[in-house]
Design an enzyme around this catalytic site. Structure first.
Site, PDB file in Angstrom:
ATOM      1  N   GLU A  86       0.726  -1.136   0.178  1.00 58.34           N
ATOM      2  CA  GLU A  86      -0.158  -0.034  -0.043  1.00 58.34           C
ATOM      3  C   GLU A  86       1.131   1.356   0.023  1.00 58.34           C
ATOM      4  OE1 GLU A  86      -3.979  -0.581   2.410  1.00 58.34           O
ATOM      5  OE2 GLU A  86      -2.391  -1.235   3.369  1.00 58.34           O
ATOM      6  N   LYS A  91     -11.981   3.961   1.473  1.00 56.97           N
ATOM      7  CA  LYS A  91     -10.696   3.087   0.787  1.00 56.97           C
ATOM      8  C   LYS A  91     -11.304   2.047  -0.136  1.00 56.97           C
ATOM      9  CE  LYS A  91      -6.481   1.201   2.439  1.00 56.97           C
ATOM     10  NZ  LYS A  91      -5.615   0.761   3.653  1.00 56.97           N
TER      11      LYS A  91
END
Length: 119
Positions: free
Chosen positions: A21, A98
């Protein structure tokens, strides 16, 4: 209290607890609801007496694109504090989406929503 809402602000950020990420980044989506009194601005038709939502949008996107954090809770808090720096804004609701979270089961979205106001 009146409300000014910005929905679907998109920015690429490198937030998350996993190395992938942080390295690759992903798209985050932010919804904001700003609480303020719009009557003075409406009475005088004067932008300086309300919040300039274009500037707020740019600032929120800059937070998302800025310094990485582990949690979207932290990201939401930073965005909220940025919004509350605007003089007329008394409170703000921040929802951080997200949609590409690293989850191993099918899902549509992950969100964190916070409500903050001036002390």
């Amino acid at each position: 209290m009146d409300r000014v809402a910005l929905r679907g602000l998109k920015a690429r950020g490198h937030h998350g607890v996993f190395p992938k990420e942080r390295e690759e980044g992903q798209t985050f989506i932010v919804d904001l609801v700003l609480g303020l009194d719009t009557r003075p601005a409406a009475a005088d038709d004067d932008l300086t007496k309300t919040v300039h939502y274009g500037i707020v949008a740019e600032e929120a996107v800059a937070v998302v694109a800025g310094e990485p954090v582990n949690l979207i809770e932290t990201l939401a808090e930073r965005i909220a504090q940025t919004c509350l720096k605007h003089e007329g804004v008394r409170e703000v609701e921040v929802c951080v989406h997200k949609p590409d979270a690293p989850i191993t089961v099918p899902f549509d979205d992950v969100t964190v929503t916070i409500l903050r106001s001036r002390a």
